[in-house]
Design a protein around this motif. Structure first.
Motif, PDB file in Angstrom:
ATOM      1  N   TYR A  45       0.565  -0.615  -0.024  1.00  0.00           N
ATOM      2  CA  TYR A  45      -0.055   0.227   0.199  1.00  0.00           C
ATOM      3  C   TYR A  45       0.846   1.028   0.567  1.00  0.00           C
ATOM      4  O   TYR A  45       0.643   2.097  -0.686  1.00  0.00           O
ATOM      5  N   ALA A  46       1.972   1.348   0.917  1.00  0.00           N
ATOM      6  CA  ALA A  46       2.450   2.096   0.746  1.00  0.00           C
ATOM      7  C   ALA A  46       3.538   2.165  -0.774  1.00  0.00           C
ATOM      8  O   ALA A  46       3.641   3.721  -0.994  1.00  0.00           O
ATOM      9  N   GLU A  47       4.288   1.811  -0.857  1.00  0.00           N
ATOM     10  CA  GLU A  47       5.036   1.770  -2.355  1.00  0.00           C
ATOM     11  C   GLU A  47       3.710   2.118  -3.668  1.00  0.00           C
ATOM     12  O   GLU A  47       4.259   3.243  -4.877  1.00  0.00           O
ATOM     13  N   GLY A  48       2.911   1.950  -3.809  1.00  0.00           N
ATOM     14  CA  GLY A  48       1.421   2.627  -3.820  1.00  0.00           C
ATOM     15  C   GLY A  48       1.164   4.016  -4.261  1.00  0.00           C
ATOM     16  O   GLY A  48       1.118   4.528  -4.446  1.00  0.00           O
ATOM     17  N   LEU A  49       1.471   4.522  -2.890  1.00  0.00           N
ATOM     18  CA  LEU A  49       0.668   5.930  -2.265  1.00  0.00           C
ATOM     19  C   LEU A  49       2.354   6.917  -2.927  1.00  0.00           C
ATOM     20  O   LEU A  49       1.975   7.450  -3.409  1.00  0.00           O
ATOM     21  N   ILE A  50       3.990   5.624  -2.977  1.00  0.00           N
ATOM     22  CA  ILE A  50       4.785   6.629  -3.301  1.00  0.00           C
ATOM     23  C   ILE A  50       5.017   6.349  -4.827  1.00  0.00           C
ATOM     24  O   ILE A  50       5.447   7.900  -5.226  1.00  0.00           O
ATOM     25  N   ALA A  51       4.200   5.639  -5.387  1.00  0.00           N
ATOM     26  CA  ALA A  51       4.682   5.357  -6.543  1.00  0.00           C
ATOM     27  C   ALA A  51       3.581   7.071  -7.181  1.00  0.00           C
ATOM     28  O   ALA A  51       3.328   7.338  -8.557  1.00  0.00           O
ATOM     29  N   ARG A  52       1.972   7.590  -7.103  1.00  0.00           N
ATOM     30  CA  ARG A  52       1.423   8.356  -6.676  1.00  0.00           C
ATOM     31  C   ARG A  52       1.881   9.375  -6.517  1.00  0.00           C
ATOM     32  O   ARG A  52       1.727  10.339  -7.430  1.00  0.00           O
ATOM     33  N   PHE A  53       2.921   9.790  -5.335  1.00  0.00           N
ATOM     34  CA  PHE A  53       3.479  10.936  -5.625  1.00  0.00           C
ATOM     35  C   PHE A  53       4.526  11.552  -6.511  1.00  0.00           C
ATOM     36  O   PHE A  53       4.767  11.915  -6.694  1.00  0.00           O
TER      37      PHE A  53
END
Length: 426
Positions: A45-53
């Motif tokens: 989930y955190a990796e997905g957020l970082i990818a979006r950011f």
């Protein structure tokens, strides 16, 4: 403690330790596996957020603290702090949920992230977790239930196996309890028998047969020895009496003959006493009757008191208990007779012999010439205490002890108020 009891106790204790270790292992391995799955979910989930950011999608707000969604909370931090700590930290926490109005266990992942415009945030990714207390209670209750059933099942199975396979041993033990020396070794075993139990049975049967052979040899020897000794003693006694009646005998010769006669009488008593001890040890007295020790003791004390009248010993009787026991009448008379005779023999002139009959207790007391006897040796054969007279064989108390052991009586010696006290509890 019985063998089966010891086995069951050891088994139960071992199972409790094993089940407790299993509970601890299950708890920690399960918790570890759950946290590992949650951490994997939070990481993705955190990796997905970082990818979006990183792709340029940023939160549409300039607030210092805000919820991105129900699973992510961002908190504004300084650039220096954000750059100084690049670790990803997993932890357990509790948050208050408005919809259910109670605290909820959660698993969190925290890390620092900096946007291209220079803003730094502490990102908290949250996932619902489980209540460790509820899980521990559930695991404990289920383990106790299942562990209890497991222990009970194993105990029942072990008990059944032991009793089924140890039946020949129990039958052998019961046969040994009822077997008497001299009887044939006629124990019959089952066809299917464990090797170890068969070896035990064979060893026991060999031992019984050897004991029977020794018993028969001893019985034959005792009978022959008693007869062979008693005959020359009687012949010598008659010869001494004939010499004593010779009118030409001198006083000095008569004194020598008197001493010889005393020794012959002593040897005769010793022979009879040893023969009785041997018969007691070999269970030769088996005439079981109800006898009253109180009556025997009273009559015996009266007779021995008359014999020792010249010593002026005072006889006192206290109590009139009708002490009845089931035993051989000959041994009952010998038990009481030796105690009473021992008291009169070892009392000084003018002393006191006291006979106490209370409940199922027979006590014989007598005035002591000197101090107490050695309690560790008084029942040894041929032991003579400080009060012993020359005519004593030193076997009277040995007979009393042998008879008491044969019938399970308890005999105790005490010394109080200058008197020897022997108490027999039947």
């Amino acid at each position: 403690m019985k063998l089966i009891t010891k086995i069951l106790i050891s088994t139960v204790l071992s199972l409790i330790v094993i089940i407790s270790a299993w509970m601890a292992f299950t708890y920690y391995s399960t918790v570890s596996e759950i946290y590992e799955e949650l951490d994997e979910y939070l990481e993705k989930y955190a990796e997905g957020l970082i990818a979006r950011f990183d792709s340029g999608i940023s939160p549409d707000t300039l607030a210092p603290n805000f919820w991105v969604n129900s699973n992510c909370f961002m908190e504004r931090i300084s650039e220096s702090y954000g750059r100084s700590d690049g670790r990803w930290e997993y932890s357990n926490d509790e948050i208050y949920l408005d919809d259910i109005r109670e605290e909820q266990e959660v698993r969190t992942l925290e890390f620092n992230y900096g946007f291209p415009d220079g803003r730094w945030y502490r990102v908290n990714v949250i996932s619902p977790s489980f209540d460790k207390e509820d899980f521990s209670e559930l695991l404990l209750n289920s383990s106790i239930l299942l562990g209890g059933l497991l222990i009970l099942s194993i105990v029942l199975i072990i008990t059944y196996i032991i009793y089924r396979n140890m039946k020949p041993l129990y039958r052998l033990l019961e046969w040994l309890r009822r077997h008497k020396v001299g009887e044939p070794a006629d124990f019959q075993s089952s066809r299917k028998e464990i090797t170890e139990l068969r070896l035990i049975r064979e060893a026991v049967m060999e031992s019984v047969e050897r004991n029977n052979e020794i018993y028969e040899q001893q019985k034959l020897f005792i009978g022959n020895a008693s007869h062979e000794m008693q005959t020359p003693i009687a012949v010598c006694g008659n010869a001494v009496e004939m010499l004593a009646e010779d009118p030409d005998i001198t006083e000095r010769q008569l004194s020598y003959l008197e001493r010889i006669n005393e020794r012959l009488n002593y040897m005769s008593r010793l022979n009879r006493t040893l023969l009785m001890l041997s018969r007691i040890d070999n269970n030769r007295y088996e005439d079981m009757q109800d006898v009253c020790l109180g009556e025997i003791a009273t009559k015996c004390a009266g007779d021995i008191s008359e014999i020792n009248r010249q010593k002026n010993i005072r006889l006192e009787t206290d109590g009139d208990s009708r002490i009845k026991v089931k035993m051989d009448p000959t041994l009952a008379g010998s038990l009481v007779g030796n105690l009473v005779k021992n008291a009169f023999t070892h009392s000084p002139e003018g002393g006191t012999v006291r006979l106490i009959l209370r409940d199922r207790r027979l006590t014989v007391e007598n005035t002591a010439v000197s101090g107490p006897l050695d309690e560790t040796r008084i029942y040894e054969r041929f032991y003579k205490g400080g009060d012993a007279k020359g005519k004593s064989t030193g076997l009277g108390l040995s007979i009393v002890d042998a008879i008491s052991k044969r019938y399970g009586f308890n005999i105790k010696y005490t010394f109080r108020d200058g008197m020897h006290c022997f108490t027999v509890n039947v």
